[in-house]
Design a protein around this motif. Structure first.
Motif, PDB file in Angstrom:
ATOM      1  N   LYS A  40       0.833  -1.196   0.000  1.00 45.86           N
ATOM      2  CA  LYS A  40       0.000   0.000   0.000  1.00 45.86           C
ATOM      3  C   LYS A  40       0.871   1.251   0.000  1.00 45.86           C
ATOM      4  O   LYS A  40       1.861   1.332   0.737  1.00 45.86           O
ATOM      5  CB  LYS A  40      -0.919  -0.007   1.228  1.00 45.86           C
ATOM      6  CG  LYS A  40      -2.045   1.000   1.161  1.00 45.86           C
ATOM      7  CD  LYS A  40      -2.993   0.813   2.341  1.00 45.86           C
ATOM      8  CE  LYS A  40      -4.148   1.802   2.269  1.00 45.86           C
ATOM      9  NZ  LYS A  40      -5.075   1.653   3.413  1.00 45.86           N
ATOM     10  N   PHE A  41       0.520   2.221  -0.823  1.00 53.66           N
ATOM     11  CA  PHE A  41       1.270   3.473  -0.914  1.00 53.66           C
ATOM     12  C   PHE A  41       0.955   4.352   0.290  1.00 53.66           C
ATOM     13  O   PHE A  41      -0.208   4.660   0.548  1.00 53.66           O
ATOM     14  CB  PHE A  41       0.913   4.204  -2.208  1.00 53.66           C
ATOM     15  CG  PHE A  41       1.703   5.456  -2.439  1.00 53.66           C
ATOM     16  CD1 PHE A  41       2.937   5.416  -3.046  1.00 53.66           C
ATOM     17  CD2 PHE A  41       1.189   6.695  -2.053  1.00 53.66           C
ATOM     18  CE1 PHE A  41       3.660   6.584  -3.269  1.00 53.66           C
ATOM     19  CE2 PHE A  41       1.905   7.855  -2.262  1.00 53.66           C
ATOM     20  CZ  PHE A  41       3.147   7.801  -2.872  1.00 53.66           C
ATOM     21  N   THR A  42       1.973   4.745   1.021  1.00 54.55           N
ATOM     22  CA  THR A  42       1.768   5.537   2.244  1.00 54.55           C
ATOM     23  C   THR A  42       2.550   6.852   2.252  1.00 54.55           C
ATOM     24  O   THR A  42       2.521   7.569   3.251  1.00 54.55           O
ATOM     25  CB  THR A  42       2.177   4.716   3.481  1.00 54.55           C
ATOM     26  OG1 THR A  42       3.551   4.327   3.360  1.00 54.55           O
ATOM     27  CG2 THR A  42       1.312   3.462   3.623  1.00 54.55           C
ATOM     28  N   CYS A  43       3.237   7.165   1.174  1.00 54.31           N
ATOM     29  CA  CYS A  43       4.125   8.339   1.152  1.00 54.31           C
ATOM     30  C   CYS A  43       3.344   9.601   0.767  1.00 54.31           C
ATOM     31  O   CYS A  43       3.549  10.190  -0.307  1.00 54.31           O
ATOM     32  CB  CYS A  43       5.283   8.110   0.190  1.00 54.31           C
ATOM     33  SG  CYS A  43       6.245   6.624   0.542  1.00 54.31           S
ATOM     34  N   ILE A  44       2.467  10.032   1.646  1.00 53.16           N
ATOM     35  CA  ILE A  44       1.571  11.153   1.341  1.00 53.16           C
ATOM     36  C   ILE A  44       2.336  12.476   1.236  1.00 53.16           C
ATOM     37  O   ILE A  44       2.063  13.296   0.354  1.00 53.16           O
ATOM     38  CB  ILE A  44       0.470  11.264   2.411  1.00 53.16           C
ATOM     39  CG1 ILE A  44      -0.301   9.950   2.508  1.00 53.16           C
ATOM     40  CG2 ILE A  44      -0.466  12.412   2.078  1.00 53.16           C
ATOM     41  CD1 ILE A  44      -0.961   9.511   1.231  1.00 53.16           C
ATOM     42  N   LEU A  45       3.296  12.705   2.128  1.00 51.34           N
ATOM     43  CA  LEU A  45       4.083  13.938   2.068  1.00 51.34           C
ATOM     44  C   LEU A  45       4.804  14.072   0.731  1.00 51.34           C
ATOM     45  O   LEU A  45       4.805  15.140   0.110  1.00 51.34           O
ATOM     46  CB  LEU A  45       5.112  13.969   3.205  1.00 51.34           C
ATOM     47  CG  LEU A  45       4.638  14.447   4.579  1.00 51.34           C
ATOM     48  CD1 LEU A  45       5.744  14.253   5.610  1.00 51.34           C
ATOM     49  CD2 LEU A  45       4.193  15.893   4.539  1.00 51.34           C
ATOM     50  N   THR A  46       5.412  12.976   0.281  1.00 50.22           N
ATOM     51  CA  THR A  46       6.141  12.999  -0.990  1.00 50.22           C
ATOM     52  C   THR A  46       5.184  13.190  -2.152  1.00 50.22           C
ATOM     53  O   THR A  46       5.508  13.890  -3.122  1.00 50.22           O
ATOM     54  CB  THR A  46       6.939  11.691  -1.177  1.00 50.22           C
ATOM     55  OG1 THR A  46       7.742  11.461  -0.026  1.00 50.22           O
ATOM     56  CG2 THR A  46       7.835  11.776  -2.403  1.00 50.22           C
ATOM     57  N   LEU A  47       4.018  12.584  -2.073  1.00 46.03           N
ATOM     58  CA  LEU A  47       3.020  12.743  -3.126  1.00 46.03           C
ATOM     59  C   LEU A  47       2.596  14.205  -3.253  1.00 46.03           C
ATOM     60  O   LEU A  47       2.539  14.751  -4.361  1.00 46.03           O
ATOM     61  CB  LEU A  47       1.800  11.865  -2.816  1.00 46.03           C
ATOM     62  CG  LEU A  47       0.650  11.917  -3.816  1.00 46.03           C
ATOM     63  CD1 LEU A  47       1.081  11.366  -5.166  1.00 46.03           C
ATOM     64  CD2 LEU A  47      -0.570  11.142  -3.289  1.00 46.03           C
ATOM     65  N   VAL A  48       2.327  14.852  -2.128  1.00 50.09           N
ATOM     66  CA  VAL A  48       1.949  16.263  -2.139  1.00 50.09           C
ATOM     67  C   VAL A  48       3.123  17.127  -2.601  1.00 50.09           C
ATOM     68  O   VAL A  48       2.935  18.117  -3.322  1.00 50.09           O
ATOM     69  CB  VAL A  48       1.461  16.700  -0.740  1.00 50.09           C
ATOM     70  CG1 VAL A  48       1.159  18.195  -0.715  1.00 50.09           C
ATOM     71  CG2 VAL A  48       0.222  15.911  -0.341  1.00 50.09           C
ATOM     72  N   PHE A  49       4.351  16.747  -2.210  1.00 52.40           N
ATOM     73  CA  PHE A  49       5.560  17.474  -2.626  1.00 52.40           C
ATOM     74  C   PHE A  49       5.692  17.473  -4.150  1.00 52.40           C
ATOM     75  O   PHE A  49       5.918  18.520  -4.773  1.00 52.40           O
ATOM     76  CB  PHE A  49       6.783  16.831  -1.980  1.00 52.40           C
ATOM     77  CG  PHE A  49       8.088  17.515  -2.293  1.00 52.40           C
ATOM     78  CD1 PHE A  49       8.429  18.705  -1.679  1.00 52.40           C
ATOM     79  CD2 PHE A  49       8.978  16.964  -3.206  1.00 52.40           C
ATOM     80  CE1 PHE A  49       9.630  19.346  -1.957  1.00 52.40           C
ATOM     81  CE2 PHE A  49      10.186  17.594  -3.494  1.00 52.40           C
ATOM     82  CZ  PHE A  49      10.507  18.788  -2.862  1.00 52.40           C
TER      83      PHE A  49
END
Length: 315
Positions: A40-49
């Motif tokens: 499951k993809f959990t890298c929300i900060l990087t996604l928003v970045f």
């Protein structure tokens, strides 16, 4: 200068179509399981970045094409800095809530966005609305929520007896949305900020906040490992950023011409019309509650256009 109704219609269509695909991609990234191990993809900060990087690049290119140069903004940096902080807070809380609630719950919760935008606009930006305007906004919001409640049969709280962490994140996101809208109203009325200027500066300041957060959390390393293991998600991440950038062009154009409240009404009714189109095209049945919701939305929109104009503020 206030925009025309034709301009508002164009912005609304752009928002509708951009965020239709944005929502599909967002759900694909945050809710899907990848590979044989169902990662499951959990890298929300990087996604928003990454989203903010693409937004800033598109805004910069648009400014260059429009003005042949990037004009230095007259807006105090502290206002952009604060507005970007609440903007990032709202976006992060909304995206991260999907780790704890289902997508219909997130969409339903965010449908209440016009209410905090209006409240904070009064308290912070000293906006003045006719009493009937509050009724029309509440009517539209309630109509959308009633309509979505039926269509999203999987809607439920994280816990049957108490509000869960996901719902708390949605409330935080709504509070930040209200503050962001209030500051944007200040930028619009006091500094006559332009759409691409607002878009570029808000995303650049967002990167200033996100970069150290990603380094401290070491999330970028996890993101890189995930990309190597599941390279197919990279296409979805880029698509997420591009649809976000296209949508932001229309959103910031709407904010600078019509204000954050009208923009929040457009983004809220966008959800309604997307589902309504599905009902009409695929002839899905509409029950009594959805009928009431549909009537409230259309009645609220018509009355707001006819009688819900803001009073001019005295200077």
């Amino acid at each position: 200068m206030e925009g025309t109704r034709k301009h508002l219609f164009g912005c609304s269509l752009g928002i509708f179509f951009s965020y239709f695909f944005y929502g599909i991609i967002q759900e694909k990234i945050t809710k899907s399981k990848f590979g044989r191990e169902n990662d499951k993809f959990t890298c929300i900060l990087t996604l928003v970045f990454i989203q903010c990087i693409i937004n800033a690049i598109i805004a910069f290119i648009a400014m260059k094409l429009q003005n042949n140069e990037v004009v230095k903004s007259r807006v105090p940096k502290r206002l952009f800095a604060f507005c970007s902080l609440t903007y990032i807070g709202a976006m992060f809380a909304s995206n991260y809530s999907l780790q704890h609630v289902n997508y219909p719950t997130q969409v339903l919760g965010k449908s209440a966005k016009p209410i905090p935008v209006m409240i904070l606009g009064v308290l912070w930006a000293k906006k003045s609305y006719p009493l009937r305007k509050y009724g029309f906004v509440f009517m539209i919001t309630l109509g959308v929520m009633l309509f979505l409640m039926k269509d999203f049969s999987s809607f439920k709280l994280s816990n049957s007896s108490v509000i869960g962490f996901g719902e708390i994140l949605l409330l935080i996101s709504l509070a930040f949305d209200g503050i962001t809208g209030a500051v944007q109203d200040d930028l619009r009325t006091k500094y006559n900020v332009r759409a691409y200027d607002l878009m570029l500066n808000m995303n650049l300041w967002s990167l200033v906040y996100l970069f150290p957060a990603i380094l401290i959390s070491k999330e970028f390393t996890v993101f890189a490992q995930f990309i190597i293991k599941h390279p197919e998600i990279l296409t979805w991440v880029v698509g997420f950023g591009l649809t976000s950038a296209l949508g932001q062009i229309f959103i910031f154009a709407s904010i600078t011409n019509f204000g954050p409240l009208m923009t929040s009404i457009v983004t809220t009714t966008r959800k309604f019309f997307t589902i309504l189109a599905s009902v009409i095209i695929f002839q899905n049945p509409m029950n009594f509650i959805q009928g009431i919701g549909t009537g409230l939305v259309f009645l609220g929109l018509v009355l707001d256009q006819m009688y819900g104009k803001e009073r001019k503020l005295k200077v």
